[in-house]
Design a protein around this motif. Structure first.
Motif, PDB file in Angstrom:
ATOM      1  N   PRO A 263      22.537   6.647   3.819  1.00 36.31           N
ATOM      2  CA  PRO A 263      22.404   5.253   4.239  1.00 36.31           C
ATOM      3  C   PRO A 263      22.094   5.147   5.733  1.00 36.31           C
ATOM      4  O   PRO A 263      22.721   5.814   6.559  1.00 36.31           O
ATOM      5  N   ASN A 264      21.092   4.344   6.049  1.00 40.14           N
ATOM      6  CA  ASN A 264      20.601   4.143   7.406  1.00 40.14           C
ATOM      7  C   ASN A 264      20.092   5.434   8.037  1.00 40.14           C
ATOM      8  O   ASN A 264      20.110   5.597   9.260  1.00 40.14           O
ATOM      9  N   GLY A 265      19.605   6.337   7.198  1.00 39.30           N
ATOM     10  CA  GLY A 265      18.988   7.553   7.698  1.00 39.30           C
ATOM     11  C   GLY A 265      17.561   7.297   8.155  1.00 39.30           C
ATOM     12  O   GLY A 265      16.919   6.315   7.782  1.00 39.30           O
ATOM     13  N   ILE A 266      17.085   8.200   9.010  1.00 40.37           N
ATOM     14  CA  ILE A 266      15.709   8.159   9.497  1.00 40.37           C
ATOM     15  C   ILE A 266      15.096   9.521   9.186  1.00 40.37           C
ATOM     16  O   ILE A 266      15.535  10.546   9.718  1.00 40.37           O
ATOM     17  N   ILE A 267      14.098   9.543   8.296  1.00 46.50           N
ATOM     18  CA  ILE A 267      13.532  10.789   7.798  1.00 46.50           C
ATOM     19  C   ILE A 267      12.181  11.059   8.468  1.00 46.50           C
ATOM     20  O   ILE A 267      11.310  10.191   8.516  1.00 46.50           O
ATOM     21  N   LEU A 268      12.016  12.272   8.963  1.00 46.75           N
ATOM     22  CA  LEU A 268      10.763  12.683   9.597  1.00 46.75           C
ATOM     23  C   LEU A 268       9.802  13.217   8.543  1.00 46.75           C
ATOM     24  O   LEU A 268      10.134  14.136   7.788  1.00 46.75           O
ATOM     25  N   MET A 269       8.583  12.650   8.512  1.00 52.10           N
ATOM     26  CA  MET A 269       7.531  13.086   7.596  1.00 52.10           C
ATOM     27  C   MET A 269       6.196  13.017   8.337  1.00 52.10           C
ATOM     28  O   MET A 269       6.139  12.607   9.503  1.00 52.10           O
ATOM     29  N   HIS A 270       5.118  13.382   7.662  1.00 49.48           N
ATOM     30  CA  HIS A 270       3.792  13.377   8.282  1.00 49.48           C
ATOM     31  C   HIS A 270       2.748  12.913   7.268  1.00 49.48           C
ATOM     32  O   HIS A 270       2.695  13.452   6.160  1.00 49.48           O
ATOM     33  N   ASP A 271       1.930  11.950   7.678  1.00 49.23           N
ATOM     34  CA  ASP A 271       0.931  11.444   6.734  1.00 49.23           C
ATOM     35  C   ASP A 271      -0.347  12.283   6.732  1.00 49.23           C
ATOM     36  O   ASP A 271      -1.275  11.999   5.979  1.00 49.23           O
ATOM     37  N   TRP A 272      -0.388  13.348   7.553  1.00 52.95           N
ATOM     38  CA  TRP A 272      -1.514  14.276   7.466  1.00 52.95           C
ATOM     39  C   TRP A 272      -1.254  15.404   6.475  1.00 52.95           C
ATOM     40  O   TRP A 272      -2.163  16.186   6.172  1.00 52.95           O
ATOM     41  N   VAL A 273      -0.020  15.484   5.974  1.00 49.39           N
ATOM     42  CA  VAL A 273       0.318  16.481   4.963  1.00 49.39           C
ATOM     43  C   VAL A 273      -0.011  15.887   3.587  1.00 49.39           C
ATOM     44  O   VAL A 273       0.654  14.961   3.122  1.00 49.39           O
ATOM     45  N   LYS A 274      -1.035  16.421   2.948  1.00 54.18           N
ATOM     46  CA  LYS A 274      -1.505  15.861   1.672  1.00 54.18           C
ATOM     47  C   LYS A 274      -0.405  15.877   0.622  1.00 54.18           C
ATOM     48  O   LYS A 274      -0.280  14.938  -0.183  1.00 54.18           O
ATOM     49  N   GLN A 275       0.402  16.939   0.601  1.00 53.36           N
ATOM     50  CA  GLN A 275       1.451  17.052  -0.413  1.00 53.36           C
ATOM     51  C   GLN A 275       2.520  15.972  -0.247  1.00 53.36           C
ATOM     52  O   GLN A 275       3.120  15.538  -1.233  1.00 53.36           O
ATOM     53  N   THR A 276       2.754  15.546   0.983  1.00 58.30           N
ATOM     54  CA  THR A 276       3.680  14.438   1.214  1.00 58.30           C
ATOM     55  C   THR A 276       3.159  13.163   0.576  1.00 58.30           C
ATOM     56  O   THR A 276       3.881  12.456  -0.130  1.00 58.30           O
ATOM     57  N   VAL A 277       1.901  12.880   0.817  1.00 57.18           N
ATOM     58  CA  VAL A 277       1.280  11.666   0.274  1.00 57.18           C
ATOM     59  C   VAL A 277       1.177  11.752  -1.243  1.00 57.18           C
ATOM     60  O   VAL A 277       1.446  10.768  -1.952  1.00 57.18           O
ATOM     61  N   ASP A 278       0.827  12.922  -1.772  1.00 60.31           N
ATOM     62  CA  ASP A 278       0.711  13.093  -3.229  1.00 60.31           C
ATOM     63  C   ASP A 278       2.053  12.859  -3.928  1.00 60.31           C
ATOM     64  O   ASP A 278       2.104  12.297  -5.037  1.00 60.31           O
ATOM     65  N   GLY A 279       3.140  13.302  -3.310  1.00 56.48           N
ATOM     66  CA  GLY A 279       4.450  13.183  -3.942  1.00 56.48           C
ATOM     67  C   GLY A 279       5.178  11.890  -3.664  1.00 56.48           C
ATOM     68  O   GLY A 279       6.269  11.665  -4.207  1.00 56.48           O
ATOM     69  N   MET A 280       4.566  11.017  -2.866  1.00 56.72           N
ATOM     70  CA  MET A 280       5.270   9.810  -2.439  1.00 56.72           C
ATOM     71  C   MET A 280       5.574   8.829  -3.568  1.00 56.72           C
ATOM     72  O   MET A 280       6.669   8.247  -3.598  1.00 56.72           O
ATOM     73  N   PRO A 281       4.682   8.602  -4.551  1.00 59.12           N
ATOM     74  CA  PRO A 281       5.033   7.650  -5.616  1.00 59.12           C
ATOM     75  C   PRO A 281       6.317   8.037  -6.343  1.00 59.12           C
ATOM     76  O   PRO A 281       7.222   7.203  -6.509  1.00 59.12           O
ATOM     77  N   SER A 282       6.429   9.279  -6.760  1.00 62.86           N
ATOM     78  CA  SER A 282       7.625   9.728  -7.468  1.00 62.86           C
ATOM     79  C   SER A 282       8.850   9.692  -6.562  1.00 62.86           C
ATOM     80  O   SER A 282       9.943   9.299  -6.989  1.00 62.86           O
ATOM     81  N   LEU A 283       8.678  10.077  -5.297  1.00 60.56           N
ATOM     82  CA  LEU A 283       9.799  10.089  -4.359  1.00 60.56           C
ATOM     83  C   LEU A 283      10.323   8.681  -4.114  1.00 60.56           C
ATOM     84  O   LEU A 283      11.544   8.443  -4.121  1.00 60.56           O
ATOM     85  N   ILE A 284       9.428   7.738  -3.911  1.00 55.55           N
ATOM     86  CA  ILE A 284       9.853   6.358  -3.680  1.00 55.55           C
ATOM     87  C   ILE A 284      10.590   5.814  -4.902  1.00 55.55           C
ATOM     88  O   ILE A 284      11.641   5.176  -4.769  1.00 55.55           O
TER      89      ILE A 284
END
Length: 242
Positions: free
Chosen positions: A183-204
């Motif tokens: 709760p109230n965490g701040i997560i570091l990610m990168h939108d240049w990492v394709k795998q991050t963007v690919d996995g975002m629907p399921s993660l959200i």
């Protein structure tokens, strides 16, 4: 009155009665999220906008999620349409320098130029100026803090990272993010990492099923009652004093 006219009037009356109410009357205004009362999480994306930012924005919009983008000025200039869309769709824009040097190894004039050029680039692209600074690599010292204060900006780090830049694996990124979410965490990610963007629907979808509201950093700060002053750092790294 003729029988034909009477029939037409009766039909008209029925049509008026059955007509739907105006659309604006059927859409209640969404209440703001109070992160002091509900589980919130801020997903933050550094070093962009990356080439996959458009796909990421489509996903965030589909699932009614907000994010914070800590932008590099050099990429703001090369992909201004993404930055304009981020602001228009309610995401928060932060400053992550112009070309990502280590501020703790930079001259004061260089740091100021890096910050100002990014402020100018974002303002030109989206019509707004970032209010938050994330120093490159999350590294800062007293000089960096004083310069951030001169720009009237606190410095935002993170409670945990997804390690997406290292693993570049959809399942690993999802697993790590779910492990460190709080709760109230701040997560570091990168939108240049394709795998991050690919996995975002399921993660959200998974995060939302766990009760998380995906919000901006500023909403998390309100929930924490952080009351940051310019030059302050949040969250404070172990061993630091504000």
């Amino acid at each position: 009155m003729s029988r034909q006219i009477s029939s037409l009037l009766a039909i008209a009356a029925v049509c008026v009665t059955l007509a739907p109410a105006p659309a604006f009357a059927q859409t209640p205004k969404k209440a703001p999220v109070d992160c002091a009362e509900v589980k919130c999480l801020a997903l933050t994306f550094d070093d962009g906008p990356g080439q996959y930012a458009g796909t990421l924005l489509d996903t965030l919009k589909k699932y009614d999620a907000k994010a914070t983008f800590f932008l590099e000025g050099q990429y703001v200039n090369s992909r201004p349409a993404f930055v304009k869309r981020m602001a228009a769709e309610g995401h928060e824009l932060g400053n992550h320098s112009y070309s990502h040097p280590d501020f703790t190894k930079s001259e004061a004039a260089t740091i100021r130029t890096e910050i100002q050029k990014t402020q100018d680039a974002v303002k030109k692209a989206a019509g707004v100026e970032p209010k938050l600074l994330r120093p490159p690599y999350g590294l800062a010292d007293l000089q960096v803090s004083e310069i951030a204060a001169s720009f009237d900006m606190p410095m935002i780090l993170w409670t945990a990272g997804s390690e997406d830049w290292k693993t570049k694996n959809v399942e690993a990124i999802q697993k790590k993010t779910l492990e460190v979410a709080q709760p109230n965490g701040i997560i570091l990610m990168h939108d240049w990492v394709k795998q991050t963007v690919d996995g975002m629907p399921s993660l959200i979808k998974t995060l939302q099923k766990k009760g998380y509201h995906l919000v901006t950093v500023s909403e998390v700060l309100k929930g924490e009652n952080a009351n940051l002053q310019p030059g302050d750092t949040f969250p404070v790294p172990a061993g630091w004093e504000r």
